[in-house]
Design a protein around this motif. Structure first.
Motif, PDB file in Angstrom:
ATOM      1  N   VAL A 140      29.146  -5.348-103.329  1.00 61.62           N
ATOM      2  CA  VAL A 140      30.026  -5.992-104.308  1.00 61.62           C
ATOM      3  C   VAL A 140      30.530  -5.034-105.389  1.00 61.62           C
TER       4      VAL A 140
ATOM      5  N   THR B 162      23.583  -8.002-102.369  1.00 62.83           N
ATOM      6  CA  THR B 162      24.863  -8.134-103.067  1.00 62.83           C
ATOM      7  C   THR B 162      25.243  -6.846-103.775  1.00 62.83           C
TER       8      THR B 162
ATOM      9  N   VAL C 297      36.834  -5.816 -96.197  1.00 63.09           N
ATOM     10  CA  VAL C 297      36.540  -5.563 -97.617  1.00 63.09           C
ATOM     11  C   VAL C 297      35.399  -4.575 -97.779  1.00 63.09           C
TER      12      VAL C 297
ATOM     13  N   LYS D  88      35.986 -11.266 -92.810  1.00 63.72           N
ATOM     14  CA  LYS D  88      36.073 -11.019 -94.249  1.00 63.72           C
ATOM     15  C   LYS D  88      35.476 -12.185 -95.029  1.00 63.72           C
TER      16      LYS D  88
ATOM     17  N   LEU E 109      41.157  -7.661 -99.401  1.00 66.23           N
ATOM     18  CA  LEU E 109      41.711  -9.005 -99.252  1.00 66.23           C
ATOM     19  C   LEU E 109      43.228  -8.993 -99.242  1.00 66.23           C
TER      20      LEU E 109
ATOM     21  N   LEU F  84      32.128 -12.012 -97.488  1.00 65.27           N
ATOM     22  CA  LEU F  84      32.224 -12.438 -98.880  1.00 65.27           C
ATOM     23  C   LEU F  84      31.271 -13.590 -99.165  1.00 65.27           C
TER      24      LEU F  84
ATOM     25  N   VAL G 209      28.483 -12.677-101.820  1.00 62.60           N
ATOM     26  CA  VAL G 209      28.786 -13.205-103.147  1.00 62.60           C
ATOM     27  C   VAL G 209      28.271 -14.628-103.343  1.00 62.60           C
TER      28      VAL G 209
ATOM     29  N   PHE H 287      34.824 -12.683-108.551  1.00 62.54           N
ATOM     30  CA  PHE H 287      33.683 -12.059-107.884  1.00 62.54           C
ATOM     31  C   PHE H 287      32.797 -11.299-108.874  1.00 62.54           C
TER      32      PHE H 287
ATOM     33  N   TYR I 207      28.904 -12.052-109.279  1.00 65.67           N
ATOM     34  CA  TYR I 207      27.907 -10.974-109.172  1.00 65.67           C
ATOM     35  C   TYR I 207      26.952 -10.989-110.356  1.00 65.67           C
TER      36      TYR I 207
ATOM     37  N   MET J 149      33.389  -3.217-104.035  1.00 60.58           N
ATOM     38  CA  MET J 149      34.513  -4.124-103.833  1.00 60.58           C
ATOM     39  C   MET J 149      35.229  -4.404-105.150  1.00 60.58           C
TER      40      MET J 149
ATOM     41  N   PRO K  10      40.674 -12.288-108.161  1.00 63.86           N
ATOM     42  CA  PRO K  10      39.435 -12.030-107.404  1.00 63.86           C
ATOM     43  C   PRO K  10      38.453 -11.141-108.147  1.00 63.86           C
TER      44      PRO K  10
END
Length: 313
Positions: free
Chosen positions: A78, A74, A177, A272, A17, A276, A280, A31, A35, A81, A27
């Motif tokens: 994630v 996810t 990402v 992106k 990002l 996301l 997410v 996130f 999650y 990320m 973030p």
């Protein structure tokens, strides 16, 4: 370009990002919390449906399948990320990139197809509620779920193979990402006509066709509901479909806008946002939408909590 000038990279750098480490803490927390909520919410749905015999119905079988897909989907991107939010250099190997791409495509396609199967299930339930359980046997439900998984996996195999075979000729920075098809294709230093055809065909198979089937199912559902004379009956029929219709609108809406429009300079940043959203936001919201609007799910949760409290006494 000559074949001997083509090169394939063993490692890629994800831009993420932002390249500013000072902006990564926010973030990461946001996130990370999303999650955890995704795992808890979808895990709770699986637990409730598995433990409560009253929920052993076709609709909840598909809902349980959707929760399994959401957890897997996810979890395919994630965690990585979140780790990258804490690192200055966000690298990923060629093998891990291809693996991540395969699972994200397979699980994403499976989810779209499962939503179409759920729409057909709602149509059968509204059209003939008295014979619904008889008509929707466990074997039929398992068959629809299996077809969704098989088509999703087959689509992913083809798209992953034609994507990861592309040489990048020294270009190793992915403006994304995660490892995503179109971000990878942008690095290619050869003709990408085949990839564009595969991406379009994939969008038709796992997105446009299921979306048309969902629209057709709901057209028949509305027609069937309008034939119900009592307002209470109509309200109940609409209530059985409201949660699914909300999720369908949310899932198909952004995907259609993204994958069925011409390319633009802002498409990389838009991709992106879409990834996301699906990795997410959607998996986190699905349990809330289905549980808050579903009396049976809330009742099942109450029974499980009561049973747990009694066992602790």
């Amino acid at each position: 370009m000559r074949r001997d000038n083509l090169t394939w990279e063993s490692e890629f750098v994800l831009l993420g990002l932002s390249s500013d480490r000072q902006t990564q803490a926010g973030p990461f927390v946001l996130f990370g919390a999303a999650y955890l909520l995704t795992l808890l919410g979808n895990g709770l749905i699986i637990l409730l449906i598995g433990r409560d015999a009253r929920l052993h119905l076709p609709m909840y079988f598909f809902l349980c399948s959707l929760s399994v897909v959401d957890i897997c989907y996810t979890s395919s991107g994630v965690p990585q990320m979140l780790v990258h939010f804490l690192l200055e250099k966000k690298t990923i190997s060629f093998i891990r990139c291809g693996t991540q791409l395969f699972f994200s495509l397979a699980l994403g396609g499976t989810e779209f197809l499962l939503l179409a199967a759920m729409a057909y299930d709602r149509y059968v339930a509204v059209r003939d509620p008295l014979r619904y359980v008889v008509m929707r046997s466990p074997r039929c439900c398992a068959g629809l779920a299996a077809v969704s998984w098989l088509v999703g996996l087959a689509n992913s195999v083809v798209e992953t193979m034609v994507t990861m075979r592309l040489p990048t000729c020294g270009h190793r920075v992915l403006n994304h990402v995660a490892c995503e098809t179109r971000a990878f294709v942008r690095l290619a230093c050869v003709d990408i006509t085949l990839n564009q055809v595969v991406i379009l065909a994939s969008s038709v198979v796992v997105l446009l066709v299921p979306c048309c089937l969902v629209s057709l199912s709901y057209a028949y559902i509305v027609a069937a509901i309008l034939q119900i004379h009592s307002m209470g009956g109509r309200r109940k029929a609409f209530g059985t479909c409201a949660s699914h219709l909300t999720v369908v609108s949310m899932s198909y809406g952004m995907a259609l806008v993204t994958y069925m429009q011409p390319r633009s300079p802002a498409s990389a940043e838009q991709d992106k946002v879409v990834v996301l959203f699906y990795a997410v936001v959607t998996p986190m919201l699905n349990p809330l939408i289905y549980s808050l609007r579903n009396k049976e799910m809330k009742a099942a949760l109450g029974r499980v909590l009561m049973s747990s409290s009694e066992s602790n006494l």
